[in-house]
Design an enzyme around this catalytic site. Structure first.
Site, PDB file in Angstrom:
ATOM      1  N   GLY A  25       8.588 -16.598  -1.365  1.00 12.43           N
ATOM      2  CA  GLY A  25       9.505 -15.900  -2.312  1.00 12.43           C
ATOM      3  C   GLY A  25      11.017 -16.743  -2.427  1.00 12.43           C
ATOM      4  N   LEU A  30      17.168 -13.116  -3.166  1.00  8.24           N
ATOM      5  CA  LEU A  30      17.692 -13.471  -1.798  1.00  8.24           C
ATOM      6  C   LEU A  30      16.971 -14.621  -1.148  1.00  8.24           C
ATOM      7  CD1 LEU A  30      18.058  -9.819  -0.328  1.00  8.24           C
ATOM      8  CD2 LEU A  30      19.831 -11.079  -1.368  1.00  8.24           C
ATOM      9  N   ASP A  76      -0.112 -17.383  -3.354  1.00  7.01           N
ATOM     10  CA  ASP A  76      -0.134 -16.027  -3.255  1.00  7.01           C
ATOM     11  C   ASP A  76      -0.289 -15.660  -1.837  1.00  7.01           C
ATOM     12  OD1 ASP A  76      -0.851 -13.394  -3.098  1.00  7.01           O
ATOM     13  OD2 ASP A  76      -1.329 -13.415  -5.258  1.00  7.01           O
ATOM     14  N   TYR A 159      14.720   0.959   6.436  1.00  9.17           N
ATOM     15  CA  TYR A 159      13.696   2.139   6.097  1.00  9.17           C
ATOM     16  C   TYR A 159      12.578   1.763   7.209  1.00  9.17           C
ATOM     17  CZ  TYR A 159      12.050   0.387   1.744  1.00  9.17           C
ATOM     18  OH  TYR A 159      11.288  -0.297   0.824  1.00  9.17           O
ATOM     19  N   GLY A 201      20.780  -3.953   3.851  1.00  4.77           N
ATOM     20  CA  GLY A 201      21.068  -2.894   3.027  1.00  4.77           C
ATOM     21  C   GLY A 201      20.949  -3.365   1.610  1.00  4.77           C
TER      22      GLY A 201
END
Ligand code: HXC
Ligand code: NAP
Length: 296
Positions: A25, A30, A76, A159, A201
């Site tokens: 990615g 980011l 992928d 999370y 975050g």
């Protein structure tokens, strides 16, 4: 902020010279910001995603800025054959890979009862199975070739350890990635590998904001208000941390998950944190009222 510029670059110029790093990615958000800084520090970087055209543009842009190499490869991460082919090409081009940075991810907000089985699988497959495919491929090669001083850095979220409503497939998958990080930090340390994670975050990116904060609810859910430091993250802050964790300077850090969220998840977790809303001047009155309550 007292003269401290947290957007400045942290490590010395040649900190990653000689290293080859795969960033999944790496063509957007980011991933691109981290790739850019890793290259600036001297690393050659393989960037992968499903969109080769996007990756090629980014590679051209970054190679024109830095002297290190950027190899764009379509892959992928859900598909083990594509991952193995990407890895083989990386080895053919650079001779070795030293670091795997599992950053590719997928996510969207939705009440869980609205999700089809395939929608849930899609997120799990990209985040958890994708990380597993890349880690197994690269890790087994390191073991077979006896290459040491290697590391895997996984991008999770806060999370992953708290869980979260409305992003349940992502929370489930990221929790799995965190468990993988901590488990292999112990099991594969004997092969000279380190495993760490970063839990960011809110860091504004198009990919995350389009899917987690659609325009219609953006004002209502001002993320800066959820962060004790009252701001979102700067990409360079995350890039600084990632570069450190894949550099030799962090050689004794293994199995760690570093949270970089301005205190966001702790603020949400503490039951009494909402008392921040009480104005300063009301505390005298509240204290007097509480002290006036006698025992029994
Ligand atoms: C419900 C949805 C949906 C939605 C897709 N689906 N979007 N269901 N609500 N909003 C369902 C589809 O109907 C389908 O199920 C299944 O999901 C797969 O959808 P496809 O479009 O075929 O999948 P694909 O083309 O592989 O695309 C994957 C994607 C897409 C996840 C849907 O958004 C994507 O490519 N995302 C990659 C980038 C990304 O998400 N970046 C954000 C990372 S941010 P059916 O049953 O109909 O076949 C992040 C932040 C973490 O992780 C923490 C922040 C605080
Ligand atoms: P992003 O730009 O959407 O990044 C996701 C990347 O994953 C894209 O480059 C995408 O490229 C790639 N990708 C998706 N599916 C893939 C697949 N099947 N195979 C290969 N690559 C795939 O979003 P981001 O905000 O930068 O997110 C980067 C990381 O940070 C993610 O792990 C995310 O969970 C984490 N994170 C972000 C935030 C935040 O606030 N931004 C907060 C916490 C954690 P293609 O679409 O071209 O394939």
């Amino acid at each position: 902020m007292n003269g401290i510029d947290f957007t400045k670059k942290m490590l010395r110029d040649d900190a990653l010279k000689g290293k080859t790093i795969i960033v999944t990615g790496g063509g957007s958000g980011l991933g691109k910001s981290m790739t850019s800084y890793l290259m600036e520090l001297g690393a050659n970087v393989v960037i992968t995603s499903r969109n080769l055209e996007k990756l090629k543009k980014v590679a051209t842009e970054l190679e024109s800025t830095y002297s290190s190499k950027c190899l764009p490869l379509a892959c992928d991460v859900r598909n083990i054959e594509e991952v193995e082919a990407m890895h083989a090409k990386a080895i053919e081009t650079f001779g070795k890979v030293d670091v795997l940075l599992n950053n590719a991810a997928a996510n969207f907000i939705s009440p869980t009862e609205r999700l089809s089985a395939n929608a849930f699988d899609t997120i799990i497959d990209i985040v958890l199975k994708g990380t597993k495919n890349c880690t197994l491929t690269v890790g087994k090669h390191w073991i077979n070739t006896k290459q040491t001083n290697t590391s895997v850095l996984n991008i999770v979220t806060t999370y992953a350890f708290t869980g979260s409503a409305y992003v349940v497939p992502s929370a489930t998958a990221k929790a799995g990635v965190l468990a993988l990080t901590r488990s292999l930090a112990v099991e594969w340390a004997k092969y000279g590998m380190r495993f760490n994670a970063i839990a960011p975050g809110p860091f504004p990116t198009k990919g995350a904001w389009d899917r987690l904060l659609p325009e219609d609810i953006r004002e209502q859910f001002d993320l800066t208000k959820k962060v004790p430091l009252r701001r979102v993250g700067e990409h360079q802050e995350l890039a600084n941390l990632a570069a450190y964790l894949v550099s030799d300077f962090s050689a004794y850090i293994n199995g760690e998950v570093v949270t970089i969220d301005g205190g966001e998840w702790l603020q949400g977790a503490g039951q009494m944190n909402l008392l921040q809303q009480i104005p300063e001047k009301l505390w005298d009155q509240l204290e007097a009222a509480i002290r006036s309550k006698k025992r029994g």
